[in-house]
Design an enzyme around this catalytic site. Sequence first.
Site, PDB file in Angstrom:
ATOM      1  N   ASP A  53     -40.152  74.176 105.501  1.00  0.00           N
ATOM      2  CA  ASP A  53     -39.119  73.962 104.484  1.00  0.00           C
ATOM      3  C   ASP A  53     -38.415  75.269 104.165  1.00  0.00           C
ATOM      4  OD1 ASP A  53     -40.512  74.331 101.228  1.00  0.00           O
ATOM      5  OD2 ASP A  53     -41.449  74.951 103.082  1.00  0.00           O
ATOM      6  N   SER A  54     -37.128  75.188 103.880  1.00  0.00           N
ATOM      7  CA  SER A  54     -36.280  76.314 103.523  1.00  0.00           C
ATOM      8  C   SER A  54     -36.321  77.370 104.626  1.00  0.00           C
ATOM      9  CB  SER A  54     -36.705  76.872 102.161  1.00  0.00           C
ATOM     10  OG  SER A  54     -35.705  77.695 101.632  1.00  0.00           O
ATOM     11  N   ALA A  55     -36.812  78.597 104.339  1.00  0.00           N
ATOM     12  CA  ALA A  55     -36.928  79.610 105.385  1.00  0.00           C
ATOM     13  C   ALA A  55     -37.896  79.168 106.462  1.00  0.00           C
ATOM     14  CB  ALA A  55     -37.374  80.938 104.785  1.00  0.00           C
ATOM     15  N   HIS A  57     -33.045  72.107  95.677  1.00  0.00           N
ATOM     16  CA  HIS A  57     -33.723  72.929  96.662  1.00  0.00           C
ATOM     17  C   HIS A  57     -35.130  73.308  96.184  1.00  0.00           C
ATOM     18  CE1 HIS A  57     -33.917  75.589 100.147  1.00  0.00           C
ATOM     19  NE2 HIS A  57     -34.584  76.418  99.367  1.00  0.00           N
TER      20      HIS A  57
END
Length: 313
Positions: free
Chosen positions: A95-97, A283
Site C-alpha cells: 500500500d502507498s509507497a 489515503h
Amino acid sequence: MNSARLWGHAAFVRWLNATCCNNFMAKGTSLYNNLCRIMAESLNAVVVSVEYRLVPEVCFPEQFHDALRATKHFLQPDVLAEYSVDPNRIAISGDSAGGNLAAAVCQQLSQDEHLTIRPKLQALIYPVLQAFDFNTPSYQQNMNMPVLPRYVMISYWIDYFNGNYDLAHSLLINNHTALDVGQAHSFRGRLNWTSLLPSSFKKNYKPVIQTTGEAEIIQQIPALLDVRAVPLLAENETLRLQPKTYILTCENDVLRDDGVMYAKRLENAGVEVTLDHFQDCFHGCMIFTIWPTDFSAGVQTRNSYIKWLDENL
C-alpha cells in the site's frame, strides 16, 4: 498448501520513521502487524513482510533493490517449500509507497527470463506510481486533503530521490515535464490523464502543461523518469507481462488517479484488472482499524481487499 503474498511496508511506516518519534513508530508497526495477522488468518496464507531500508538512511534505488532481492529470495523453490507455500498461488502486494515497490518489483520480475516461479497476482492499495504530473484531477481536488496533501507528497518524492527542496515549487507546477523538456517527451503519452481517466474522475479539471520549463530538474534528479521509481511510465510491452491485478483507490486522495490510470493502462495492455474505488475513503485508511482510530473506512477497504485475494488467490 498455503498461499503466500509479499507485503512492502507502506509509506505510513516510512513517514513515521522520518519523524524520529519512537512512540509513533511503534504504533505504526502495530497497525501493520495487525493487518498482516488478519490477512494470514483470513486467507490461511503465509504473509511475508519485507522490511526495506528507509529514508534518510538510504534513498532510491536502494529501497527497490531491497524489495527485489527479498522477493527473489522468497521465490526460490527451496524457500517456498520451507514455508509450505504453493508456488502457483503467490501474490505481491503493498500500500502507498509499498504499492509503488510492489508494482515496480512485479514489472522487474516479469522481465526476468531466469525466474522459474512468478507471482499469480499483484494487489496495489492506493499506490504511488508517478512523479510526472502533480496536477492530475485528484492532485488538484485533494491538494490540501489530510493525511496526504500535495506539498507533502512532493516532499516525500524529494526525500526519496535525495533531491533539493528548492525544487518543490517547480515540481508542483510541472516545470520538470514542460513541453520543452526533451527527456520527458517520450513519456507524455503514457500519462495523458485526459484519455486515461473516465469523466467521473476528470470532472472539470484542466491539464497543467507548461510550455517552457526547467530541463535541469531532470538532469539533477533523473529518477523522476525512472520506471523503477515511477512504474506508471513503463512501456506497453512490460505492462502486457503483468499478472492479474487488483488496484484499490480512494476518492479523497491525491494518489487516486495514479491507481486509476495504471488500471487503465494495464487493461489496455490486455491484463485482467479489478479497480476497487471507494468514494468516501481517504489515503492510508486501511491500517486504521485499531482503537482509537478504528475507522469504518479502514474496515470496509480491508474487507474488500481480502475478499478479492480470497477469491483469486
